[in-house]
Design an enzyme around this catalytic site. Structure first.
Site, mmCIF file in Angstrom:
data_model
loop_
_atom_site.group_PDB
_atom_site.id
_atom_site.type_symbol
_atom_site.label_atom_id
_atom_site.label_comp_id
_atom_site.label_asym_id
_atom_site.label_seq_id
_atom_site.Cartn_x
_atom_site.Cartn_y
_atom_site.Cartn_z
ATOM 1 N N ARG A 1 -15.377 -39.448 37.302
ATOM 2 C CA ARG A 1 -16.354 -39.870 38.308
ATOM 3 C C ARG A 1 -15.613 -40.612 39.412
ATOM 4 N NH1 ARG A 1 -21.908 -43.408 37.607
ATOM 5 N NH2 ARG A 1 -20.550 -44.907 36.562
ATOM 6 N N LYS B 1 -8.867 -43.677 22.646
ATOM 7 C CA LYS B 1 -9.697 -43.493 21.452
ATOM 8 C C LYS B 1 -10.610 -42.270 21.555
ATOM 9 C CE LYS B 1 -9.967 -48.298 19.854
ATOM 10 N NZ LYS B 1 -10.887 -49.451 19.588
ATOM 11 N N GLU C 1 -29.458 -40.791 42.264
ATOM 12 C CA GLU C 1 -29.765 -42.170 41.915
ATOM 13 C C GLU C 1 -30.715 -42.857 42.898
ATOM 14 O OE1 GLU C 1 -26.068 -44.239 40.313
ATOM 15 O OE2 GLU C 1 -25.151 -42.686 41.563
ATOM 16 N N ILE D 1 -22.904 -44.590 27.004
ATOM 17 C CA ILE D 1 -21.930 -45.599 27.406
ATOM 18 C C ILE D 1 -21.221 -46.231 26.218
ATOM 19 C CG2 ILE D 1 -23.029 -46.147 29.604
ATOM 20 C CD1 ILE D 1 -24.421 -48.505 28.194
ATOM 21 N N HIS D 2 -21.543 -45.786 25.004
ATOM 22 C CA HIS D 2 -20.914 -46.371 23.811
ATOM 23 C C HIS D 2 -20.723 -45.289 22.756
ATOM 24 C CE1 HIS D 2 -20.192 -48.960 20.340
ATOM 25 N NE2 HIS D 2 -19.959 -49.941 21.199
ATOM 26 N N ASP E 1 -43.590 -12.452 22.452
ATOM 27 C CA ASP E 1 -43.323 -11.511 23.535
ATOM 28 C C ASP E 1 -41.982 -11.884 24.151
ATOM 29 O OD1 ASP E 1 -43.973 -13.814 24.829
ATOM 30 O OD2 ASP E 1 -45.754 -13.020 25.839
ATOM 31 N N ASP F 1 -30.146 -47.267 38.918
ATOM 32 C CA ASP F 1 -30.094 -47.325 40.380
ATOM 33 C C ASP F 1 -31.373 -46.780 40.994
ATOM 34 O OD1 ASP F 1 -27.097 -47.870 41.612
ATOM 35 O OD2 ASP F 1 -27.069 -47.189 39.541
#
Length: 327
Positions: free
Chosen positions: A95, A49, A159, A260-261, A308, A194
């Site tokens: 990942r 998707k 993390e 995540i969505h 500037d 985390d």
């Protein structure tokens, strides 16, 4: 003539400051990465998707989103999706698991067998120089048989307190390692959940407990010419909170945000995009600069604000970012 030459110098400086490669690394074409959408590597339906979502970057996840018993399935699915799915304008990253998990080598060996490779690798739980050395060696082994000699952008995910405290030597060593391994350090990511667990902090809606850590990530990213990705908003249904967090991240200096969505993608990408009005302002300021340079004025007032070189650099960055989004 002198004005034209000065403008070129200023604009070249702007390019280096805004989209430069880390010191010692080859330059790369700037790629907007406003939203990084994480999708479980073993979820073929969701991966297919992705081309319909108009997201800047998808991260096919073999780590936290995949149960230990499903790791092999995720590797096989990711490799197949890389070959079968046309992601269109969406950049595809992967990942892998962390170095200390003992799973990263298997991830690299399996995924990099694909006929079509990801453009970026995200390495999680980065904490030490030694981990980066191990990763570089593993990547060298994984690409040894690939004739195309690929080079990957590397996203380092921070993390833990240890990762942040060791950040400068980690980045220095990673840049050096890129001379001997096929990657280019491109971005830092901040993993809030985390990190909060690591330091024993209670998560709050306004994320005040994360401000110092987030600013450390941005500061280090800018010092090394990297992009910086802000933390995931886990309550994807709370769109107003997401908008506030994304806009705050953009003000902090982050260049994008993990999501995540699919619902989160347009909100985040809008927050990290210059508005049409802002682009018009920036273009007008650059034109005004050229005119005032011809008149021999180094500093001038534009729309009620003293201008500037730093303001000019910001305007040029906005124009370049807008141009990159139109490609």
């Amino acid at each position: 003539m002198a004005s034209s030459k000065l403008l070129r110098v200023v604009l070249q400086t702007s390019v280096r400051r805004s989209y430069c490669s880390p010191p010692g690394q080859p330059s790369a074409v700037f790629r907007p990465r406003r939203a990084l959408l994480f999708v479980a590597g073993n979820d073929e339906k969701k991966i297919r998707k992705v081309p319909t979502l108009d997201v800047d970057c998808v991260v096919l996840d073999c780590e936290d989103a995949v149960a230990l018993s499903k790791k092999d399935e995720a590797r096989t699915t990711v490799r197949r999706m890389l070959e079968e799915v046309d992601f269109g304008r969406t950049e595809c990253a992967v990942r892998i698991n962390s170095v200390d998990s003992g799973l990263a080598d298997d991830d690299l060996s399996a995924i990099l067998q694909a006929k079509k490779l990801p453009s970026a690798i995200l390495l999680p739980k980065v904490e030490s120089v030694e981990e980066m050395q191990t990763f570089a060696a593993s990547l060298n082994d994984a690409v040894a048989g690939i004739e195309s000699n690929p080079t990957f952008d590397l996203f380092a995910l921070l993390e833990s307190a240890k990762g942040l405290m060791n950040l400068q030597p980690i980045l220095q060593e990673t840049v050096s390692l890129s001379d001997m391994s096929p990657f280019r350090l491109a971005a830092l990511c901040f993993g809030s959940e985390d990190f909060a667990a690591d330091i024993g902090a209670s998560r709050t809606s306004d994320a005040t407990e994360l401000i110092y850590a987030r600013q450390m990530v941005v500061l280090a990213a800018k010092a090394f010419g990297l992009q910086a990705f802000d933390y995931v908003s886990v309550d994807y249904k709370d769109t107003e909170s997401l908008r506030r967090q994304a806009e705050e991240g953009a003000r902090f200096g982050f260049t994008g945000k993990s999501v995540i969505h699919p619902f989160q993608v347009p909100i985040v990408q809008q927050a990290f995009s210059p508005s049409p009005e802002r682009v018009v302002w920036a273009r007008g300021l650059i034109q005004a600069f050229q005119q005032h340079q011809q008149e021999g004025k180094a500093v001038f007032v534009y729309e009620g604000r003293m201008v500037d070189t730093p303001i000019l650099l910001m305007a040029q960055s906005i124009v370049q970012f807008a141009a990159a989004l139109e490609k």
